[in-house]
Write a protein that holds these residues in place. Structure first.
Motif, PDB file in Angstrom:
ATOM      1  N   GLN A  82       0.864  -0.999  -0.032  1.00 50.54           N
ATOM      2  CA  GLN A  82       0.189   0.031   0.009  1.00 50.54           C
ATOM      3  C   GLN A  82       0.873   1.313   0.090  1.00 50.54           C
ATOM      4  O   GLN A  82       0.561   2.335  -0.311  1.00 50.54           O
ATOM      5  CB  GLN A  82      -0.865   0.043   1.233  1.00 50.54           C
ATOM      6  CG  GLN A  82      -1.868  -1.055   1.150  1.00 50.54           C
ATOM      7  CD  GLN A  82      -1.356  -2.561   1.682  1.00 50.54           C
ATOM      8  OE1 GLN A  82      -0.285  -2.443   2.147  1.00 50.54           O
ATOM      9  NE2 GLN A  82      -2.273  -3.568   1.507  1.00 50.54           N
ATOM     10  N   ARG A  83       2.167   0.997   0.480  1.00 48.46           N
ATOM     11  CA  ARG A  83       2.842   2.280   0.688  1.00 48.46           C
ATOM     12  C   ARG A  83       4.041   2.116  -0.423  1.00 48.46           C
ATOM     13  O   ARG A  83       5.095   3.038  -0.390  1.00 48.46           O
ATOM     14  CB  ARG A  83       3.543   2.244   1.954  1.00 48.46           C
ATOM     15  CG  ARG A  83       2.480   2.755   3.082  1.00 48.46           C
ATOM     16  CD  ARG A  83       2.709   3.142   4.503  1.00 48.46           C
ATOM     17  NE  ARG A  83       3.332   4.294   4.389  1.00 48.46           N
ATOM     18  CZ  ARG A  83       3.851   5.123   5.445  1.00 48.46           C
ATOM     19  NH1 ARG A  83       3.801   4.397   6.669  1.00 48.46           N
ATOM     20  NH2 ARG A  83       4.049   6.264   5.348  1.00 48.46           N
ATOM     21  N   GLU A 111       8.598   0.999  -7.260  1.00 43.61           N
ATOM     22  CA  GLU A 111       7.162   1.345  -8.130  1.00 43.61           C
ATOM     23  C   GLU A 111       7.386  -0.127  -8.929  1.00 43.61           C
ATOM     24  O   GLU A 111       8.381  -0.609  -9.138  1.00 43.61           O
ATOM     25  CB  GLU A 111       7.607   2.396  -8.899  1.00 43.61           C
ATOM     26  CG  GLU A 111       7.652   3.687  -8.087  1.00 43.61           C
ATOM     27  CD  GLU A 111       8.100   5.086  -9.019  1.00 43.61           C
ATOM     28  OE1 GLU A 111       8.232   4.734 -10.402  1.00 43.61           O
ATOM     29  OE2 GLU A 111       8.170   6.088  -8.634  1.00 43.61           O
ATOM     30  N   ARG A 112       6.195  -0.547  -9.388  1.00 45.73           N
ATOM     31  CA  ARG A 112       5.940  -1.518 -10.218  1.00 45.73           C
ATOM     32  C   ARG A 112       5.799  -0.896 -11.707  1.00 45.73           C
ATOM     33  O   ARG A 112       4.815  -0.295 -11.985  1.00 45.73           O
ATOM     34  CB  ARG A 112       4.885  -2.473  -9.732  1.00 45.73           C
ATOM     35  CG  ARG A 112       5.170  -3.515  -8.800  1.00 45.73           C
ATOM     36  CD  ARG A 112       6.082  -4.534  -9.155  1.00 45.73           C
ATOM     37  NE  ARG A 112       5.542  -5.298 -10.098  1.00 45.73           N
ATOM     38  CZ  ARG A 112       4.789  -6.452  -9.933  1.00 45.73           C
ATOM     39  NH1 ARG A 112       4.365  -6.663  -8.706  1.00 45.73           N
ATOM     40  NH2 ARG A 112       4.305  -7.221 -10.953  1.00 45.73           N
ATOM     41  N   GLU A 113       6.445  -1.422 -12.633  1.00 44.65           N
ATOM     42  CA  GLU A 113       6.270  -0.981 -14.069  1.00 44.65           C
ATOM     43  C   GLU A 113       6.001  -2.485 -14.773  1.00 44.65           C
ATOM     44  O   GLU A 113       7.060  -2.962 -15.301  1.00 44.65           O
ATOM     45  CB  GLU A 113       7.450  -0.065 -14.482  1.00 44.65           C
ATOM     46  CG  GLU A 113       7.402   1.170 -14.016  1.00 44.65           C
ATOM     47  CD  GLU A 113       8.649   2.022 -14.484  1.00 44.65           C
ATOM     48  OE1 GLU A 113       9.373   1.620 -15.222  1.00 44.65           O
ATOM     49  OE2 GLU A 113       8.786   3.224 -13.948  1.00 44.65           O
TER      50      GLU A 113
END
Length: 93
Positions: free
Chosen positions: A11-12, A30-32
């Motif tokens: 969530q964070r 971050e997810r890319e």
């Protein structure tokens, strides 16, 4: 220092290193798509030199491997850690 535990807090968007109830450090990400981008690592000054950063790095990288993700270490600490631990080089996108 007591045992360091690291858990993902999706969530964070960060991994959190704790000892008991004390937050010792975080690794932001971050997810890319299928890439985990490691953007920033912060370790509390009092916890520096006690393996907190390494615990964060190892957990993030092991989790990425377990989930079939590639890793992009934009954070200078994480990039340097991967360079010093070539067993994780295959994960780098």
């Amino acid at each position: 220092m007591a045992e360091i535990e690291v858990e993902d807090n999706p969530q964070r968007h960060r991994y959190e290193a704790t000892s008991g109830q004390e937050l010792l450090g975080v690794a932001l990400y971050e997810r890319e798509g299928d890439v985990l981008v490691l953007t920033h690592t912060v370790v509390d000054r009092a916890a520096e030199g006690h393996g907190v950063g390494s615990a964060l790095a190892r957990t993030a990288l092991d989790t990425a491997r377990d989930h079939g993700l590639r890793v992009l270490p934009r954070c200078p600490f994480m990039a340097g850690w991967v360079e010093r631990h070539p067993e994780y080089a295959d994960l780098v996108a």
